[in-house]
Design an enzyme around this catalytic site. Sequence first.
Site, mmCIF file in Angstrom:
data_model
loop_
_atom_site.group_PDB
_atom_site.id
_atom_site.type_symbol
_atom_site.label_atom_id
_atom_site.label_comp_id
_atom_site.label_asym_id
_atom_site.label_seq_id
_atom_site.Cartn_x
_atom_site.Cartn_y
_atom_site.Cartn_z
ATOM 1 N N CYS A 33 0.804 -1.218 0.000
ATOM 2 C CA CYS A 33 0.000 0.000 0.000
ATOM 3 C C CYS A 33 0.840 1.273 0.000
ATOM 4 O O CYS A 33 0.303 2.364 -0.142
ATOM 5 C CB CYS A 33 -0.899 0.025 1.236
ATOM 6 S SG CYS A 33 0.061 -0.008 2.748
ATOM 7 N N CYS A 102 -1.142 -4.769 7.669
ATOM 8 C CA CYS A 102 -0.763 -3.484 8.274
ATOM 9 C C CYS A 102 0.025 -3.718 9.561
ATOM 10 O O CYS A 102 0.926 -2.947 9.892
ATOM 11 C CB CYS A 102 -1.994 -2.645 8.594
ATOM 12 S SG CYS A 102 -3.183 -2.576 7.256
HETATM 13 FE FE1 FES Z 1 -1.182 0.320 4.397
HETATM 14 FE FE2 FES Z 1 -2.664 -0.462 6.369
HETATM 15 S S1 FES Z 1 -3.311 -0.114 4.324
HETATM 16 S S2 FES Z 1 -0.546 -0.207 6.346
#
Ligand code: FES
Length: 144
Positions: A33, A102
């Site tokens: 992400c 995450c």
């Molecule tokens: Fe990137 Fe949670 S979506 S760390």
Amino acid sequence: MYTKKVMDHFQNPRNMGEIEGASGVGTVGNAKCGDIMRIYLDIEDEIIKDVKFKTFGCGAAVATSSMATELVKGKTVKEAMEVTNKAVMEALDGLPRAKVHCSLLAEEALQAALWDYAKKNGIVIEGLVEPKPFEEHEEEEEEF
Ligand code: FES
């Protein structure tokens, strides 16, 4: 979707900030992400006296960093090695499945900070593996 503990640590993160002249600093990025986390450790006589974090990321990343710092504060370096993403998730009463990745950031940032500490002090921490290099580690000065 999120537990009360996750919401609490997201809304009132503990130990946010940085430590000047920290004993160890670890910065990691989540390839999935693009989120970034940095953990600072202040270690004296193998005890984690203080710990701070900065996270540029989602709510789950903030909550897991906050909980990870709470779990390692006052602990020995060896005990801090037991603070895995699983331990952090358990302490938060769980995370939604899609947010499990995450929690890896907190574990990786913590281990990277321990690695930095070990390297600076010429010591070996059992079970600790060298973190993947984070490209912006040296030059990155901007706040996040
Ligand atoms: Fe990137 Fe949670 S979506 S760390």
